[in-house]
Design a protein around this motif. Structure first.
Motif, PDB file in Angstrom:
ATOM      1  N   ILE A  12      16.733  23.402  31.745  1.00 16.21           N
ATOM      2  CA  ILE A  12      15.487  24.027  32.168  1.00 16.21           C
ATOM      3  C   ILE A  12      14.723  23.036  33.034  1.00 16.21           C
ATOM      4  N   GLU A  13      14.309  23.477  34.207  1.00 11.51           N
ATOM      5  CA  GLU A  13      13.562  22.615  35.108  1.00 11.51           C
ATOM      6  C   GLU A  13      12.455  23.407  35.783  1.00 11.51           C
ATOM      7  N   ARG A  14      11.505  22.698  36.326  1.00 13.12           N
ATOM      8  CA  ARG A  14      10.382  23.333  36.994  1.00 13.12           C
ATOM      9  C   ARG A  14      10.844  24.000  38.287  1.00 13.12           C
ATOM     10  N   PHE A  15      10.357  25.215  38.512  1.00 13.23           N
ATOM     11  CA  PHE A  15      10.708  25.939  39.738  1.00 13.23           C
ATOM     12  C   PHE A  15       9.746  25.554  40.860  1.00 13.23           C
ATOM     13  N   LEU A  16      10.315  25.174  42.003  1.00 17.10           N
ATOM     14  CA  LEU A  16       9.528  24.810  43.174  1.00 17.10           C
ATOM     15  C   LEU A  16       9.759  25.850  44.258  1.00 17.10           C
ATOM     16  N   LYS A  17       8.699  26.380  44.825  1.00 12.80           N
ATOM     17  CA  LYS A  17       8.802  27.374  45.876  1.00 12.80           C
ATOM     18  C   LYS A  17       9.064  26.682  47.219  1.00 12.80           C
ATOM     19  N   CYS A  18      10.061  27.172  47.947  1.00 11.36           N
ATOM     20  CA  CYS A  18      10.438  26.635  49.268  1.00 11.36           C
ATOM     21  C   CYS A  18      10.683  25.122  49.233  1.00 11.36           C
ATOM     22  N   PRO A  19      11.496  24.639  48.298  1.00 10.25           N
ATOM     23  CA  PRO A  19      11.777  23.199  48.279  1.00 10.25           C
ATOM     24  C   PRO A  19      12.895  22.830  49.240  1.00 10.25           C
ATOM     25  N   ARG A  20      13.140  21.565  49.374  1.00 14.89           N
ATOM     26  CA  ARG A  20      14.296  21.086  50.125  1.00 14.89           C
ATOM     27  C   ARG A  20      15.339  20.584  49.141  1.00 14.89           C
ATOM     28  N   HIS A  21      16.592  20.830  49.466  1.00 19.90           N
ATOM     29  CA  HIS A  21      17.707  20.446  48.599  1.00 19.90           C
ATOM     30  C   HIS A  21      18.354  19.193  49.194  1.00 19.90           C
ATOM     31  N   ILE A  22      18.079  18.058  48.588  1.00 20.70           N
ATOM     32  CA  ILE A  22      18.641  16.784  49.046  1.00 20.70           C
ATOM     33  C   ILE A  22      19.565  16.277  47.949  1.00 20.70           C
ATOM     34  N   GLU A  23      20.846  16.234  48.256  1.00 22.21           N
ATOM     35  CA  GLU A  23      21.833  15.884  47.240  1.00 22.21           C
ATOM     36  C   GLU A  23      21.972  14.379  47.063  1.00 22.21           C
ATOM     37  N   VAL A  24      22.482  13.989  45.878  1.00 22.99           N
ATOM     38  CA  VAL A  24      22.726  12.588  45.551  1.00 22.99           C
ATOM     39  C   VAL A  24      24.210  12.412  45.273  1.00 22.99           C
ATOM     40  N   GLN A  25      24.835  11.509  45.984  1.00 23.19           N
ATOM     41  CA  GLN A  25      26.225  11.136  45.744  1.00 23.19           C
ATOM     42  C   GLN A  25      26.273   9.623  45.582  1.00 23.19           C
ATOM     43  N   LEU A  26      27.082   9.163  44.655  1.00 25.46           N
ATOM     44  CA  LEU A  26      27.145   7.734  44.357  1.00 25.46           C
ATOM     45  C   LEU A  26      28.555   7.215  44.538  1.00 25.46           C
ATOM     46  N   LEU A  27      28.664   5.958  44.889  1.00 26.00           N
ATOM     47  CA  LEU A  27      29.946   5.258  44.946  1.00 26.00           C
ATOM     48  C   LEU A  27      29.778   3.979  44.146  1.00 26.00           C
ATOM     49  N   ALA A  28      30.545   3.858  43.069  1.00 23.37           N
ATOM     50  CA  ALA A  28      30.401   2.697  42.175  1.00 23.37           C
ATOM     51  C   ALA A  28      31.776   2.245  41.732  1.00 23.37           C
ATOM     52  N   ASP A  29      31.874   0.971  41.343  1.00 25.22           N
ATOM     53  CA  ASP A  29      33.151   0.441  40.864  1.00 25.22           C
ATOM     54  C   ASP A  29      33.052   0.100  39.385  1.00 25.22           C
ATOM     55  N   ALA A  30      34.164  -0.385  38.838  1.00 20.74           N
ATOM     56  CA  ALA A  30      34.215  -0.692  37.402  1.00 20.74           C
ATOM     57  C   ALA A  30      33.366  -1.900  37.035  1.00 20.74           C
ATOM     58  N   GLN A  31      32.937  -2.694  38.011  1.00 24.43           N
ATOM     59  CA  GLN A  31      32.117  -3.868  37.750  1.00 24.43           C
ATOM     60  C   GLN A  31      30.627  -3.537  37.721  1.00 24.43           C
ATOM     61  N   GLY A  32      30.289  -2.265  37.919  1.00 24.96           N
ATOM     62  CA  GLY A  32      28.895  -1.885  37.890  1.00 24.96           C
ATOM     63  C   GLY A  32      28.209  -1.944  39.245  1.00 24.96           C
ATOM     64  N   ASN A  33      28.949  -2.271  40.283  1.00 26.35           N
ATOM     65  CA  ASN A  33      28.368  -2.277  41.619  1.00 26.35           C
ATOM     66  C   ASN A  33      28.188  -0.839  42.099  1.00 26.35           C
ATOM     67  N   THR A  34      27.004  -0.508  42.552  1.00 30.02           N
ATOM     68  CA  THR A  34      26.699   0.848  43.001  1.00 30.02           C
ATOM     69  C   THR A  34      25.973   0.781  44.339  1.00 30.02           C
TER      70      THR A  34
END
Length: 403
Positions: free
Chosen positions: A36-58
């Motif tokens: 459940i999240e707050r509904f925003l009228k006419c928002p922008r959709h900006i996605e998040v993608q991550l690249l990380a390794d096993a050492q914790g580097n992100t």
């Protein structure tokens, strides 16, 4: 993927919407867990993608905008995001170290993920935050076999013709797009993802328009006409899109469809070659059983006993003689002194500018030019519309055609 979402605007609607969402989630995924999240009228959709390794580097590779969507499904994606204040952008990076599309930073994300899964660290790949910078803009369009004019109804059938875009800065992630492919209703309607890269947002937008022009698909309908409307709309040109942009903009559905003239002509010719003509009067045996009667041009001097005119030689009598034998002034005087009505024939003009043009070719006019010079010998002029209407003395015009 957009399924199972409900917007609750009134407290009284909460329980029923919640129960429907849970039921849909269980049916589709076997899990009725909801967020459940707050509904925003006419928002922008900006996605998040991550690249990380096993050492914790992100690391993040900047942001991209997925606001142009229909029923929560992406239609057009843009990177980086336009009209985003610097402090907001930095806040997003701080909350979730973010990765945008590889088209704007030149990194093969899939290859990097495979190497990371094998134990390679981000520093070993040369992927540190300080080493990554934006260099270009990128736009991606999802091309589907859907008919936007019919509520994005998926189309099915065989792809008869398929030509895709190409060139510098254009990348295709193809699915089932090829000539001969059978599009069925049992799978996703995505045909191909087209991504373009440009030095600015406007350059990328124009390059995408050019790429869409290069696409040539016949046999099934696509959403390309709709994508044209999107990319030429003022809101998208200004880079100020929002998630309900398509739903709130009915002008986007005023589509311009292609005529598909070449494919229709090939289909007609193929049908004609195999099945013959279906036009009334052109089917069965010819109705004329005798030789064609060619009318003779009787002598004007003695129509009863005089020999007929020779159609292999052009007529040499007419208004043209006044110019050739005397001068333009004499011709003008002869026109003014003529006691009767001077006639200009327009049949040949109509042959080029009306329905007659579909049945009479220029070579056919040439073949009857000499006969026409006799038939209209006493006419003042003949108008022809090959390029533009022109007037000239009849016999002069005929002699030129006859030669």
């Amino acid at each position: 993927m957009g399924g199972g979402m409900r917007v609750v605007r009134e407290q009284s609607d909460f329980q029923s919407a919640f129960e429907r969402a849970v039921s849909e989630a269980k049916s589709a995924f076997g899990d009725g867990t909801l967020f459940i999240e707050r509904f925003l009228k006419c928002p922008r959709h900006i996605e998040v993608q991550l690249l990380a390794d096993a050492q914790g580097n992100t690391i993040h590779l900047f942001e991209h905008d997925c606001s142009v969507q229909r029923r929560h499904q992406k239609v057009v994606e843009v990177a980086p995001v336009t009209h985003l204040p610097k402090e907001v952008r930095q806040a997003i990076f701080g909350d979730a170290i973010k990765l945008a599309k590889k088209e704007i930073i030149g990194i093969d994300i899939v290859a990097a993920q495979i190497q990371i899964a094998a134990g390679t660290t981000l520093p070993q790949l040369g992927l540190t935050q300080d080493a990554i910078a934006k260099c270009d803009f990128a736009i991606q369009c999802h091309i589907t076999t859907e008919d936007a004019a019919q509520g994005f109804q998926p189309d099915t059938g065989k792809i008869e013709v398929y030509r895709s875009a190409g060139g510098n800065g254009v990348r295709l992630d193809a699915s089932s797009g090829f000539a001969g492919a059978q599009i069925t209703p049992y799978y996703d309607s995505l045909l191909v993802k087209c991504t373009v890269q440009g030095t600015s947002y406007e350059v990328a937008r124009r390059k995408m328009l050019r790429a869409l022009v290069e696409f040539h698909t016949r046999g099934v309908k696509t959403n390309i006409p709709f994508l044209f409307r999107l990319l030429t709309h003022d809101i998208l040109i200004g880079g100020k899109t929002f998630t309900t942009f398509i739903d709130n903009t009915p002008d986007l559905f005023k589509l311009v469809q292609t005529q598909n003239r070449a494919q229709k002509l090939l289909g007609y010719l193929g049908d004609l070659a195999v099945n013959g003509s279906s036009i009334k009067g052109q089917t069965g045996e010819p109705g004329l059983k005798t030789d064609i009667v060619v009318p003779k041009l009787q002598s004007r001097e003695d129509p009863v006993n005089g020999p007929p005119h020779d159609p292999y030689q052009p007529c040499t009598v007419g208004w043209r003689n006044s110019i050739v034998e005397q001068c333009p002034e004499a011709f003008a005087k002869a026109v003014r002194d003529y006691p009767g009505c001077l006639i200009m024939d327009t049949t040949w003009r109509d042959a080029h500018q009306s329905l007659l043009a579909t049945r009479l070719r220029t070579i056919d006019m040439l073949n009857i030019a000499k006969e026409t010079s006799y038939a209209l010998a006493n006419a003042y002029s003949l108008e022809s519309g090959v390029a533009q209407p022109s007037m000239s003395p009849c016999t002069s015009f005929m002699k030129i055609l006859g030669n």
